[in-house]
Design a protein around this motif. Structure first.
Motif, PDB file in Angstrom:
ATOM      1  N   UNK A  86      37.307   9.515  15.147  1.00  9.56           N
ATOM      2  CA  UNK A  86      37.713  10.148  16.404  1.00  9.56           C
ATOM      3  C   UNK A  86      37.402  11.639  16.460  1.00  9.56           C
ATOM      4  N   UNK A  87      36.928  12.214  15.365  1.00  7.21           N
ATOM      5  CA  UNK A  87      36.457  13.601  15.385  1.00  7.21           C
ATOM      6  C   UNK A  87      35.021  13.707  15.897  1.00  7.21           C
ATOM      7  N   UNK A  88      34.384  12.573  16.103  1.00 10.23           N
ATOM      8  CA  UNK A  88      33.019  12.574  16.620  1.00 10.23           C
ATOM      9  C   UNK A  88      32.971  13.220  17.988  1.00 10.23           C
ATOM     10  N   UNK A  89      32.113  14.227  18.142  1.00 12.44           N
ATOM     11  CA  UNK A  89      32.027  14.976  19.403  1.00 12.44           C
ATOM     12  C   UNK A  89      30.925  16.025  19.281  1.00 12.44           C
ATOM     13  N   UNK A  90      30.611  16.632  20.407  1.00 13.69           N
ATOM     14  CA  UNK A  90      29.806  17.852  20.405  1.00 13.69           C
ATOM     15  C   UNK A  90      30.786  19.006  20.225  1.00 13.69           C
ATOM     16  N   UNK A  91      30.520  19.839  19.243  1.00 12.13           N
ATOM     17  CA  UNK A  91      31.392  20.970  18.955  1.00 12.13           C
ATOM     18  C   UNK A  91      30.756  22.259  19.468  1.00 12.13           C
ATOM     19  N   UNK A  92      31.568  23.043  20.167  1.00 12.30           N
ATOM     20  CA  UNK A  92      31.104  24.285  20.771  1.00 12.30           C
ATOM     21  C   UNK A  92      31.882  25.468  20.206  1.00 12.30           C
ATOM     22  N   UNK A  93      31.156  26.522  19.915  1.00 12.46           N
ATOM     23  CA  UNK A  93      31.759  27.797  19.569  1.00 12.46           C
ATOM     24  C   UNK A  93      31.975  28.582  20.864  1.00 12.46           C
ATOM     25  N   UNK A  94      33.087  29.318  20.922  1.00 16.03           N
ATOM     26  CA  UNK A  94      33.394  30.099  22.117  1.00 16.03           C
ATOM     27  C   UNK A  94      33.948  31.456  21.714  1.00 16.03           C
ATOM     28  N   UNK A  95      33.703  32.442  22.567  1.00 15.41           N
ATOM     29  CA  UNK A  95      34.171  33.803  22.293  1.00 15.41           C
ATOM     30  C   UNK A  95      34.852  34.389  23.518  1.00 15.41           C
ATOM     31  N   UNK A  96      35.875  35.192  23.239  1.00 19.66           N
ATOM     32  CA  UNK A  96      36.634  35.828  24.313  1.00 19.66           C
ATOM     33  C   UNK A  96      36.871  37.286  23.979  1.00 19.66           C
ATOM     34  N   UNK A  97      36.854  38.109  25.021  1.00 24.40           N
ATOM     35  CA  UNK A  97      37.243  39.516  24.877  1.00 24.40           C
ATOM     36  C   UNK A  97      38.522  39.788  25.666  1.00 24.40           C
ATOM     37  N   UNK A  98      39.170  38.731  26.122  1.00 27.94           N
ATOM     38  CA  UNK A  98      40.374  38.869  26.951  1.00 27.94           C
ATOM     39  C   UNK A  98      41.539  39.410  26.131  1.00 27.94           C
ATOM     40  N   UNK A  99      42.565  39.873  26.803  1.00 34.46           N
ATOM     41  CA  UNK A  99      43.760  40.383  26.130  1.00 34.46           C
ATOM     42  C   UNK A  99      44.398  39.277  25.284  1.00 34.46           C
ATOM     43  N   UNK A 110      39.963  30.868  28.908  1.00 39.29           N
ATOM     44  CA  UNK A 110      40.028  32.200  28.314  1.00 39.29           C
ATOM     45  C   UNK A 110      38.674  32.661  27.770  1.00 39.29           C
ATOM     46  N   UNK A 111      37.726  31.742  27.729  1.00 36.36           N
ATOM     47  CA  UNK A 111      36.480  32.020  27.030  1.00 36.36           C
ATOM     48  C   UNK A 111      35.323  32.169  27.999  1.00 36.36           C
ATOM     49  N   UNK A 112      34.645  33.321  27.899  1.00 35.91           N
ATOM     50  CA  UNK A 112      33.535  33.604  28.793  1.00 35.91           C
ATOM     51  C   UNK A 112      32.185  33.290  28.165  1.00 35.91           C
ATOM     52  N   UNK A 113      32.164  33.148  26.848  1.00 37.64           N
ATOM     53  CA  UNK A 113      30.894  32.976  26.143  1.00 37.64           C
ATOM     54  C   UNK A 113      30.934  31.692  25.322  1.00 37.64           C
ATOM     55  N   UNK A 114      29.827  30.947  25.394  1.00 38.58           N
ATOM     56  CA  UNK A 114      29.771  29.640  24.746  1.00 38.58           C
ATOM     57  C   UNK A 114      28.453  29.472  24.012  1.00 38.58           C
ATOM     58  N   UNK A 115      28.535  28.774  22.877  1.00 33.58           N
ATOM     59  CA  UNK A 115      27.330  28.401  22.163  1.00 33.58           C
ATOM     60  C   UNK A 115      26.699  27.160  22.775  1.00 33.58           C
ATOM     61  N   UNK A 116      25.578  26.728  22.175  1.00 33.72           N
ATOM     62  CA  UNK A 116      24.828  25.603  22.726  1.00 33.72           C
ATOM     63  C   UNK A 116      25.393  24.260  22.279  1.00 33.72           C
ATOM     64  N   UNK A 117      26.234  24.265  21.287  1.00 34.95           N
ATOM     65  CA  UNK A 117      26.852  23.033  20.808  1.00 34.95           C
ATOM     66  C   UNK A 117      26.123  22.456  19.606  1.00 34.95           C
TER      67      UNK A 117
END
Length: 124
Positions: A86-99, A110-117
């Motif tokens: 059940x951990x099978x999935x596309x995994x994405x990295x995300x980044x935030x500069x929010x408070x 909360x995340x404005x930036x995303x990797x390609x997966x």
């Protein structure tokens, strides 16, 4: 502008381990991993604040996954142990500069930036 480059996905049998990496360029207050299965909403897996290493995990992965951050390289890692099908999935990295808001760490908006997966497949 933050750019994210992921690596480390692959296929593994149940009970095995994988480590995902995500190199970030630019300032990031919060880095996280999300995952998505086709036809389902994207799910927050784990997040980490880059200033003090505070983390938050989804209940489904707590005790099995570990998120960490290398400040010098500005790279976030997700060590995944005791993997389940059940951990099978596309995994994405995300980044935030929010408070800072620990309670919202795993909220997608909360995340404005995303990797390609990167795909993770766990076979039984």
């Amino acid at each position: 502008q933050v750019q994210l480059v992921e690596s480390g996905g692959g296929s593994v049998q149940a009970g095995g381990s994988l480590r995902l990496s995500c190199a970030a360029s630019g300032y990031t207050r919060l880095l996280a991993w999300f995952r998505q299965v086709p036809g389902k909403e994207r799910e927050g897996v784990a997040g980490i604040y880059t200033d003090d290493g505070t983390t938050r995990y989804a209940s489904s992965v707590k005790g099995r996954f570990t998120i960490s951050h290398d400040t010098a390289q500005n790279t976030v890692y997700l060590q995944m142990n005791s993997l389940k099908p059940e951990d099978t999935a596309m995994y994405y990295c995300a980044a935030s500069t929010a408070d800072r808001n620990w309670w919202a760490t795993l909220f997608e908006n909360r995340y404005a930036y995303w990797g390609q997966g990167t795909q993770v497949t766990v076979s039984s």
